[in-house]
Motif scaffolding. Sequence first.
Motif, PDB file in Angstrom:
ATOM      1  N   GLU A 294       1.830   4.825  11.483  1.00  0.00           N
ATOM      2  CA  GLU A 294       2.787   3.899  10.873  1.00  0.00           C
ATOM      3  C   GLU A 294       2.194   2.494  10.781  1.00  0.00           C
ATOM      4  O   GLU A 294       2.402   1.768   9.799  1.00  0.00           O
ATOM      5  CB  GLU A 294       4.077   3.871  11.697  1.00  0.00           C
ATOM      6  N   PHE A 295       1.455   2.116  11.817  1.00  0.00           N
ATOM      7  CA  PHE A 295       0.797   0.814  11.841  1.00  0.00           C
ATOM      8  C   PHE A 295      -0.174   0.686  10.661  1.00  0.00           C
ATOM      9  O   PHE A 295      -0.193  -0.322   9.946  1.00  0.00           O
ATOM     10  CB  PHE A 295       0.055   0.676  13.174  1.00  0.00           C
ATOM     11  N   GLY A 296      -0.986   1.727  10.450  1.00  0.00           N
ATOM     12  CA  GLY A 296      -1.935   1.707   9.339  1.00  0.00           C
ATOM     13  C   GLY A 296      -1.244   1.637   7.992  1.00  0.00           C
ATOM     14  O   GLY A 296      -1.701   0.931   7.082  1.00  0.00           O
ATOM     15  N   LYS A 297      -0.145   2.388   7.847  1.00  0.00           N
ATOM     16  CA  LYS A 297       0.601   2.365   6.572  1.00  0.00           C
ATOM     17  C   LYS A 297       1.188   0.980   6.317  1.00  0.00           C
ATOM     18  O   LYS A 297       1.184   0.494   5.178  1.00  0.00           O
ATOM     19  CB  LYS A 297       1.720   3.406   6.609  1.00  0.00           C
ATOM     20  N   TRP A 298       1.700   0.376   7.376  1.00  0.00           N
ATOM     21  CA  TRP A 298       2.320  -0.945   7.223  1.00  0.00           C
ATOM     22  C   TRP A 298       1.296  -1.974   6.727  1.00  0.00           C
ATOM     23  O   TRP A 298       1.536  -2.659   5.725  1.00  0.00           O
ATOM     24  CB  TRP A 298       2.910  -1.370   8.571  1.00  0.00           C
ATOM     25  N   LEU A 299       0.154  -2.067   7.386  1.00  0.00           N
ATOM     26  CA  LEU A 299      -0.850  -3.042   6.962  1.00  0.00           C
ATOM     27  C   LEU A 299      -1.490  -2.650   5.633  1.00  0.00           C
ATOM     28  O   LEU A 299      -1.788  -3.509   4.790  1.00  0.00           O
ATOM     29  CB  LEU A 299      -1.933  -3.188   8.029  1.00  0.00           C
ATOM     30  N   GLY A 300      -1.704  -1.350   5.440  1.00  0.00           N
ATOM     31  CA  GLY A 300      -2.322  -0.903   4.191  1.00  0.00           C
ATOM     32  C   GLY A 300      -1.451  -1.145   2.981  1.00  0.00           C
ATOM     33  O   GLY A 300      -1.950  -1.267   1.853  1.00  0.00           O
ATOM     34  N   GLY A 301      -0.134  -1.233   3.182  1.00  0.00           N
ATOM     35  CA  GLY A 301       0.772  -1.437   2.065  1.00  0.00           C
ATOM     36  C   GLY A 301       1.259  -2.852   1.899  1.00  0.00           C
ATOM     37  O   GLY A 301       2.100  -3.126   1.017  1.00  0.00           O
ATOM     38  N   TYR A 302       0.728  -3.770   2.728  1.00  0.00           N
ATOM     39  CA  TYR A 302       1.233  -5.142   2.660  1.00  0.00           C
ATOM     40  C   TYR A 302       0.764  -5.838   1.390  1.00  0.00           C
ATOM     41  O   TYR A 302      -0.406  -5.792   1.009  1.00  0.00           O
ATOM     42  CB  TYR A 302       0.785  -5.971   3.868  1.00  0.00           C
ATOM     43  N   ARG A 303       1.678  -6.505   0.746  1.00  0.00           N
ATOM     44  CA  ARG A 303       1.377  -7.416  -0.357  1.00  0.00           C
ATOM     45  C   ARG A 303       2.285  -8.622  -0.201  1.00  0.00           C
ATOM     46  O   ARG A 303       3.466  -8.490   0.117  1.00  0.00           O
ATOM     47  CB  ARG A 303       1.619  -6.749  -1.713  1.00  0.00           C
ATOM     48  N   SER A 304       1.721  -9.803  -0.400  1.00  0.00           N
ATOM     49  CA  SER A 304       2.495 -11.023  -0.232  1.00  0.00           C
ATOM     50  C   SER A 304       3.773 -10.967  -1.055  1.00  0.00           C
ATOM     51  O   SER A 304       3.728 -10.630  -2.247  1.00  0.00           O
ATOM     52  CB  SER A 304       1.659 -12.239  -0.648  1.00  0.00           C
ATOM     53  N   PRO A 305       4.948 -11.255  -0.450  1.00  0.00           N
ATOM     54  CA  PRO A 305       6.214 -11.182  -1.171  1.00  0.00           C
ATOM     55  C   PRO A 305       6.206 -12.003  -2.452  1.00  0.00           C
ATOM     56  O   PRO A 305       5.794 -13.163  -2.462  1.00  0.00           O
ATOM     57  CB  PRO A 305       7.224 -11.746  -0.164  1.00  0.00           C
ATOM     58  N   GLY A 306       6.628 -11.384  -3.529  1.00  0.00           N
ATOM     59  CA  GLY A 306       6.686 -12.059  -4.819  1.00  0.00           C
ATOM     60  C   GLY A 306       5.387 -12.035  -5.587  1.00  0.00           C
ATOM     61  O   GLY A 306       5.321 -12.523  -6.718  1.00  0.00           O
ATOM     62  N   ASP A 307       4.321 -11.466  -4.993  1.00  0.00           N
ATOM     63  CA  ASP A 307       3.016 -11.406  -5.655  1.00  0.00           C
ATOM     64  C   ASP A 307       2.818 -10.000  -6.202  1.00  0.00           C
ATOM     65  O   ASP A 307       2.454  -9.080  -5.473  1.00  0.00           O
ATOM     66  CB  ASP A 307       1.913 -11.770  -4.670  1.00  0.00           C
ATOM     67  N   ALA A 308       3.062  -9.824  -7.497  1.00  0.00           N
ATOM     68  CA  ALA A 308       3.009  -8.492  -8.104  1.00  0.00           C
ATOM     69  C   ALA A 308       1.599  -8.078  -8.493  1.00  0.00           C
ATOM     70  O   ALA A 308       1.359  -6.907  -8.807  1.00  0.00           O
ATOM     71  CB  ALA A 308       3.915  -8.449  -9.336  1.00  0.00           C
ATOM     72  N   VAL A 309       0.647  -9.014  -8.491  1.00  0.00           N
ATOM     73  CA  VAL A 309      -0.694  -8.682  -8.977  1.00  0.00           C
ATOM     74  C   VAL A 309      -1.769  -8.864  -7.907  1.00  0.00           C
ATOM     75  O   VAL A 309      -2.928  -8.500  -8.120  1.00  0.00           O
ATOM     76  CB  VAL A 309      -1.064  -9.555 -10.202  1.00  0.00           C
ATOM     77  N   GLY A 310      -1.412  -9.417  -6.759  1.00  0.00           N
ATOM     78  CA  GLY A 310      -2.399  -9.652  -5.713  1.00  0.00           C
ATOM     79  C   GLY A 310      -2.844  -8.368  -5.046  1.00  0.00           C
ATOM     80  O   GLY A 310      -2.288  -7.281  -5.289  1.00  0.00           O
ATOM     81  N   PRO A 311      -3.880  -8.447  -4.225  1.00  0.00           N
ATOM     82  CA  PRO A 311      -4.410  -7.259  -3.554  1.00  0.00           C
ATOM     83  C   PRO A 311      -3.392  -6.660  -2.591  1.00  0.00           C
ATOM     84  O   PRO A 311      -2.544  -7.362  -2.043  1.00  0.00           O
ATOM     85  CB  PRO A 311      -5.637  -7.791  -2.820  1.00  0.00           C
ATOM     86  N   VAL A 312      -3.487  -5.372  -2.413  1.00  0.00           N
ATOM     87  CA  VAL A 312      -2.603  -4.654  -1.504  1.00  0.00           C
ATOM     88  C   VAL A 312      -3.364  -4.338  -0.231  1.00  0.00           C
ATOM     89  O   VAL A 312      -4.491  -3.851  -0.275  1.00  0.00           O
ATOM     90  CB  VAL A 312      -2.088  -3.351  -2.144  1.00  0.00           C
TER      91      VAL A 312
END
Length: 441
Positions: A294-312
């Motif tokens: 779950e920890f890996g999924k959480w960090l792997g899926g993080y994208r800055s809120p409101g940033d639709a084009v930034g890196p994931v």
Amino acid sequence: MNLDALPLSRKQVLSIAGSSHARVTIWSGAVRSGKTIASLVAFLIQVAQAPPSGLVLICGRTLQTIERNILEPLQDPALFGPVADLVHHTRGAPTASILGRTVHLIGASDARAEGRLRGLTACLALLDEGTLVPEAFFNQLLARLSVPGAKCLITTNPDGPGHWLRKNFILRAAELGIANFHFTLDDNPALDPEYVAAIKAEYVGLFYRRFVLGEWCMAEGAIYDMWDADKHVIDIVPPIWKWIAVGIDYGTTNPFHGLLVGMDASQTLYVASEYRYDSKLHRRSLTDAEYSAEFGKWLGGYRSPGDAVGPVGVRPEAVVVDPSAASFMQQLWRDGWAPTPASNAVADGIRTLSTLLAAGKLKVHRSCKALVDEFPSYSWDATKAQQGLDAPIKVDDHGLDALRYAVHTTEGTWRRPNAVDPLQWRPRGTDSGIDFNTVAM
């Protein structure tokens, strides 16, 4: 000694002179107030005059703190001139040579340390940070100073008014023949006025009273009384220059709480995201392997809120874990992470967070709802304060513990001066989101 380079105040001179006539001398008060330098000058004088029989001791919480707080200043020629050449120590060794006299270095981090003093006879002892050693160790130390003319020199920052050092010794100084000298920040003439102003601005509440005014005051009420949701809670996370850490407070029956912390170009810290799993709400506990996944999924899926084009995805520099969670740290190692046991110095960690909040250098994204909810009600334990202990009430504190782990443990990383040149960077991430570095614009 090159005392002209570091002029002594009248209070420092009086304390040095007073220490020559008392069996026990205590320097207490604010940080950087001049008490340590005064005690070191007194100690050098006493080493030169110490009886030939009996041991000379330097005691402190750990050998590392003795080296940092005592031996390194004594070896600084800018402070002590040619005398510094007469202070010899190999890092990690249990003895030093000072003015030709063998000095024994004794750490006292727990109650077992008292046994290290049994059987020895001492003629002189310097105790660094007296409030941080166990009372049994302190009492045994005094008992070991049995050589005629033996002396004990003690430095300490203030603690709660119920602390045993204050109740049993400082308040009874006249009765026991103790020389007690109290210092405030303004008592040190060697400090730059801008530095003094900065220190006074950084410390707030309890820590201002203790570490600036030098008061022995009780920890009571809200711990983070400087917390202001309107000021500290944000809707947009700015571009992050460095992902400092993830802090994890591990729980099985209690909630598991993870927080992602980054730093921007202004060296402001941002809690950008949280992961929380409460087994009581879900009616199911997760295994270490499941938590790690779950920890890996959480960090792997993080994208800055409101940033639709930034890196994931992000991979922070440190994964700081509750030091009691040994099995979970082993699981993280197996899954390709490099966890670091958190520093669990609670009061020091609280002071670090308080300083950042007061300076507006710590912000929390609104999505971290559980953490935001914990701040207003986090309070000092009044019962333990009466016993001279600074401890928070252990209720609804899992997010705050995780934040303290992440920020305080990595302080050496984010507090470095000039760590960021805001004109020479922009954030960059790979497609996998595991590499955030600085590059020229």
